[in-house]
Each structure stands twice: as structure tokens, then as C-alpha cells.
Design a protein around this motif. Structure first.
Motif, PDB file in Angstrom:
ATOM      1  N   ALA A 195      -2.347   0.058 -12.004  1.00 17.35           N
ATOM      2  CA  ALA A 195      -2.097   1.496 -11.877  1.00 17.35           C
ATOM      3  C   ALA A 195      -1.021   1.794 -10.835  1.00 17.35           C
ATOM      4  O   ALA A 195      -0.318   2.806 -10.931  1.00 17.35           O
ATOM      5  CB  ALA A 195      -3.389   2.226 -11.525  1.00 17.35           C
ATOM      6  N   ASP A 196      -0.880   0.907  -9.841  1.00 12.15           N
ATOM      7  CA  ASP A 196       0.146   1.105  -8.817  1.00 12.15           C
ATOM      8  C   ASP A 196       1.335   0.168  -9.006  1.00 12.15           C
ATOM      9  O   ASP A 196       2.200   0.060  -8.135  1.00 12.15           O
ATOM     10  CB  ASP A 196      -0.450   0.898  -7.422  1.00 12.15           C
ATOM     11  N   GLY A 197       1.386  -0.519 -10.148  1.00 17.14           N
ATOM     12  CA  GLY A 197       2.508  -1.405 -10.444  1.00 17.14           C
ATOM     13  C   GLY A 197       2.459  -2.747  -9.752  1.00 17.14           C
ATOM     14  O   GLY A 197       3.445  -3.491  -9.773  1.00 17.14           O
ATOM     15  N   GLY A 198       1.320  -3.114  -9.162  1.00 16.25           N
ATOM     16  CA  GLY A 198       1.242  -4.353  -8.402  1.00 16.25           C
ATOM     17  C   GLY A 198       0.568  -5.512  -9.110  1.00 16.25           C
ATOM     18  O   GLY A 198       0.274  -6.531  -8.468  1.00 16.25           O
ATOM     19  N   HIS A 199       0.316  -5.391 -10.409  1.00 15.67           N
ATOM     20  CA  HIS A 199      -0.442  -6.421 -11.129  1.00 15.67           C
ATOM     21  C   HIS A 199       0.266  -6.734 -12.443  1.00 15.67           C
ATOM     22  O   HIS A 199       0.508  -5.839 -13.260  1.00 15.67           O
ATOM     23  CB  HIS A 199      -1.857  -5.899 -11.397  1.00 15.67           C
ATOM     24  N   ASN A 200       0.603  -8.013 -12.660  1.00 10.64           N
ATOM     25  CA  ASN A 200       1.315  -8.429 -13.865  1.00 10.64           C
ATOM     26  C   ASN A 200       0.327  -8.807 -14.969  1.00 10.64           C
ATOM     27  O   ASN A 200      -0.597  -9.599 -14.741  1.00 10.64           O
ATOM     28  CB  ASN A 200       2.233  -9.615 -13.538  1.00 10.64           C
ATOM     29  N   GLN A 202       0.837  -1.193   0.000  1.00 11.32           N
ATOM     30  CA  GLN A 202       0.000   0.000   0.000  1.00 11.32           C
ATOM     31  C   GLN A 202       0.872   1.242   0.000  1.00 11.32           C
ATOM     32  O   GLN A 202       1.906   1.294   0.665  1.00 11.32           O
ATOM     33  CB  GLN A 202      -0.907   0.035   1.230  1.00 11.32           C
ATOM     34  N   THR A 203       0.448   2.254  -0.737  1.00 14.67           N
ATOM     35  CA  THR A 203       1.148   3.527  -0.768  1.00 14.67           C
ATOM     36  C   THR A 203       0.600   4.428   0.329  1.00 14.67           C
ATOM     37  O   THR A 203      -0.451   4.189   0.903  1.00 14.67           O
ATOM     38  CB  THR A 203       0.960   4.214  -2.130  1.00 14.67           C
ATOM     39  N   ARG A 204       1.321   5.512   0.608  1.00 18.42           N
ATOM     40  CA  ARG A 204       0.854   6.464   1.612  1.00 18.42           C
ATOM     41  C   ARG A 204      -0.485   7.075   1.212  1.00 18.42           C
ATOM     42  O   ARG A 204      -1.343   7.313   2.047  1.00 18.42           O
ATOM     43  CB  ARG A 204       1.891   7.582   1.802  1.00 18.42           C
ATOM     44  N   LEU A 205      -0.628   7.332  -0.076  1.00 18.57           N
ATOM     45  CA  LEU A 205      -1.877   7.926  -0.563  1.00 18.57           C
ATOM     46  C   LEU A 205      -3.045   6.992  -0.304  1.00 18.57           C
ATOM     47  O   LEU A 205      -4.118   7.411   0.137  1.00 18.57           O
ATOM     48  CB  LEU A 205      -1.780   8.230  -2.063  1.00 18.57           C
ATOM     49  N   GLU A 206      -2.830   5.688  -0.522  1.00 19.33           N
ATOM     50  CA  GLU A 206      -3.894   4.714  -0.285  1.00 19.33           C
ATOM     51  C   GLU A 206      -4.300   4.697   1.181  1.00 19.33           C
ATOM     52  O   GLU A 206      -5.476   4.675   1.520  1.00 19.33           O
ATOM     53  CB  GLU A 206      -3.434   3.310  -0.697  1.00 19.33           C
TER      54      GLU A 206
END
Length: 435
Positions: free
Chosen positions: A400-405, A215-219
Motif C-alpha cells: 500500500a505504501d509502495g515498499g513491497h515487491n 516511513q512516511t510522515r503519516l506513519e
């Protein structure tokens, strides 16, 4: 032999390269050149055909770029937190309900509001934080999105489904099988049932276990905000989204709709004039790669068509047919290969129908069986193909957050849960309709 056919070799090569995590764009280009060379076109001619064929998806690629700008503008507004807050209240922590909700919304993109993949980069990225909170496996969401993008046009003569089923009808008539649209609709529901079974397998069995993402800070900030408030800027962005959908519906031009939406956002200050470059750069970083994959996929399809290897493949496969069940299986497998390479069900139907109609009539298949075989053979591979918008669309939102291949989290799961049921039920349905 079938196994040495340029179509088979190139598609197997493309699939292997993608599964080995080699760059998707390069995998498609290399596979296209291999298909051309094996067909006797030569490297230079194959590349020329490839480049000319890329124009076939130019509208879709431009749509992706412009929609990326809209998605970025939404991500910078309070609409993201507002959406998360609303969906959180609606679905709570019920992962299955969330997946069914996404599939339900995606179905509308094919008929009620026919915007196809346009909604994905707008709707999905803001919901990634909620998915992470629920520990939801995004592969289940990819399958839900793919279901909504494909099942409605297979089964229902509304929106894109009307276009798809009319293509089936027209091409069957052109190849000696007289049918009406009602005839097509009366059997294509079987394909919809196969897709529904695949959806349930995905969300209830295969991808039901918890999965953690970074998780990002924004999330984290979005997750703790309980009472999001709409500002004038947010209303401006929302108006741009509404304009995008409205223009697309009335003009049937997604690029024009996206462009008008962006212009409206700037005029009403949903996007500040000084931030236009920032928004477009953000949209490019989000969508440019996928847009280029769509372009090279169109070039790949052009090489396959120009090579003549598709007709050769169908002819070689025909020699393997014997009995209704085996013949139906061979037809469907060839359709799967062709769509995997071309990346579009709509473009596969004319190729399939031209060869399979006289062949199926010679084998004494009934009219309903022929409709089902041609329809499902065309639809096979749309889910699972690295070059299909039914897989690229879900990836554009979920990554969108780079976490899905794209390959392992979208293409492989959707290939398994949809193509296998479509083949099995397609064979069973064809034999049943022929009895």
C-alpha cells in the motif's frame, strides 16, 4: 517431450520474465500467446480466447476495485490509528506473535467469516507503520497471510474448505474413485501440516531478521498517537465495513457486499458526498493493477485449457512414472505447473482428477493416496503463482505504501516455504498411505 510442452514453456517464460522484474501483466499476456502459438492456435485465435477467458475473473477484479475504495476510506479515518493502537497493545514488539496473529486472523477468512481476501486491503495497510516500527520483514507477513488463505481450505471441511474438499470428492467419483467427504477430510490434514511447517520456517528462520522500510510522515504521526478517539465519521466507516462483510456472507457476492458498504458509508457520512470521487480514485490507484492481473490470469488459464497442452503434458509425464515415490513426485510437479499457470487450486482439481484417477488406479495406489495426491497436486502453486489471489491478496495490503515487491517479496518467499514442504510431505504421505 515434457520440456517443450506449451504449458511448461509458457509458465517458465512467465516466471523468468517476472523474476527479471518485467511487468507482471505483460509477462502473463506474452506467455499466454506463446502457449497458444506453440499449441498451433495461432496468434489471432489465441488472443481471442485470451480476451474471452478474461471474463472468468471479472467478479474478483470488480471486488478488488470496490474494496480498494473501502480501504482508502478506512485509511483516511481514525480507524487506522485505533487499529494500530489496539494491535500494539496486544502484540507489543513481538514480531513472531504479530505474524502468528495475522495468520490466525487470515484463517478465519476461509471458514468462520468466509470473506477470503476481502479483509487484506482493509486490515493490513493501517498496520504497515507498526511493522516498520518493529523492523519486521514483510515477507514473513506475506507468508502468514498466504498460510491463512490456503491451509484452512486444504485441511478443514468448513467454509471454502468444504467447497474445495467437495470438488475433490465429486471429481474423484466422476473418474472412478468412490470416496466420501469424510474420506477426503481424513487425509487432507497432511497438506495442512506441510503448510504449518512452511509457516514456521518462514517466521522463525528465513525472514526473522530485522528489515527497514521507509516511513512516511503519516506513519510517524500514527505511531506517536497514544489515545485515538472514534468520531461519528469513523463509526460510519466502521458500519460500512460491517455491512460489506455481512452482505458478502449472506449473498456470497463480494462485489455486492463492497458496493453496499460504500453506499452505507456515504449515507451515514463516513464518506462525504463531495469526496466520493476522491475515495474511488484512491481505491483505483491502490487496487486497479492487481484487478487487471486477475483478469489476464483468467485469460491465460483459458488459453492453456483450450490449447489441449495440459492433457498432453499429463500424458507425457505419465510415461516418466515408475514406482510409488517417483510416480507421486511426477503427479505433484505437474499439478504445480498447472496451478502456477491457471492461478487457482479449485480450477486445477477437475483437470488433475480426470487424468490421474485412472492412472493412479492402474499403478495400484490406495484410495487415501489418490485423495492426497489429487488434493495436494491441485493446491500446489497457489502460493507462489504471480497470478494467484493467494499472492495478489497479500501484496495488495503490504504494498500500500509502495515498499513491497509482488514477485520477490510475496511470490518467491511463499513458493519456497510452502510448495517445497507440500511436495516432500505429499510424496512421503502418499507412499505411507499406500503401505
Amino acid at each position: 517431450m515434457v520440456l517443450t510442452n506449451p504449458v511448461v514453456v509458457s509458465i517458465v517464460l512467465m516466471s523468468l520474465l517476472c523474476l527479471l522484474r518485467f511487468n507482471i501483466l505483460l509477462s502473463i499476456v506474452i506467455s499466454a500467446l506463446v502457449a497458444g502459438v506453440l499449441s498451433g492456435l495461432g496468434v489471432e485465435e489465441s488472443m481471442n480466447i485470451f480476451i474471452q477467458g478474461m471474463s472468468g475473473n471479472i467478479e474478483t477484479a470488480l471486488s478488488y476495485i470496490l474494496l480498494g475504495g473501502i480501504a482508502y476510506a478506512i485509511a483516511q479515518s481514525n480507524l487506522t490509528r485505533f487499529l494500530i493502537h489496539w494491535v500494539s497493545k496486544f502484540v507489543g514488539n513481538k514480531k513472531i506473535l504479530f505474524c502468528l496473529f495475522i495468520a490466525f486472523i487470515a484463517c478465519f477468512s476461509q471458514n468462520l467469516i468466509p470473506v477470503h481476501i476481502a479483509f487484506i486491503p482493509i486490515l493490513i495497510p493501517p498496520l504497515l507503520a507498526l511493522m516498520n516500527k518493529m523492523r519486521l520483514d514483510r515477507r514473513a507477513v506475506a507468508c502468514a497471510l498466504s498460510f491463512g488463505l490456503q491451509a484452512p481450505y486444504i485441511a478443514l471441511p468448513i467454509g471454502f474448505g468444504l467447497i474445495f474438499q467437495n470438488i475433490i470428492k465429486d471429481n474423484l467419483i466422476q473418474n472412478g474413485v468412490k470416496v466420501s467427504l469424510a474420506d477426503v477430510t481424513s487425509v487432507m490434514w497432511i497438506g495442512g501440516v506441510a503448510m504449518l511447517i512452511g509457516l514456521f520456517i518462514a517466521i522463525f528462520i528465513l525472514y526473522s531478521r530485522p528489515r527497514d522500510y521507509v516511513q512516511t510522515r503519516l506513519e510517524k504521526k500514527e505511531l506517536v498517537e497514544e489515545e485515538p478517539k472514534m468520531t461519528p465519521k469513523d463509526y460510519g466507516v466502521l458500519l460500512g465495513v460491517v455491512v460489506t462483510f455481512a452482505i458478502q456472507i449472506f449473498t456470497s457476492s463480494l462485489p455486492l457486499g463492497a458496493l453496499c458498504g460504500l453506499v452505507v458509508m456515504v449515507i451515514v457520512r463516513g464518506i462525504r458526498y463531495s469526496d466520493v470521487d476522491k475515495v474511488m480514485e484512491g481505491g483505483l490507484s491502490m487496487m486497479a493493477f492487481i484487478a487487471f492481473v486477475m483478469l489476464v490470469a483468467s485469460g491465460f488459464g483459458a488459453v492453456l485449457k483450450e490449447s489441449g497442452a495440459i492433457n498432453l503434458l499429463v500424458g507425457e509425464a505419465s510415461a516418466m512414472m515408475g514406482g510409488y515415490a517417483l510416480s507421486a513426485l511426477v503427479m505433484l510437479l505437474v499439478g504445480l505447473l498447472i496451478t502456477m499457470g491457471i492461478g487457482t487450486s479449485f480450477g486445477t482439481i477437475p483437470i488433475i482428477a480426470a487424468i490421474y484417477c485412472p492412472l493412479a488406479l492402474a499403478l495400484n495406489f490406495s484410495i487415501p493416496s489418490i485423495i492426497l495426491l489429487v488434493g495436494i497436486a491441485g493446491a500446489l502453486g497457489d502460493s507462489g503463482s504471480p497470478a494467484s489471489d493467494s499472492t495478489l491478496g497479500p501484496t495488495s495490503g503490504l504494498n500500500a505504501d509502495g515498499g513491497h515487491n509482488h514477485i520477490w517479496d510475496t511470490c518467491v518467499p511463499t513458493f519456497i516455504v510452502y510448495n517445497i514442504p507440500l511436495i516432500l510431505i505429499g510424496v512421503i504421505g502418499a507412499v505411507w498411505l499406500n503401505s
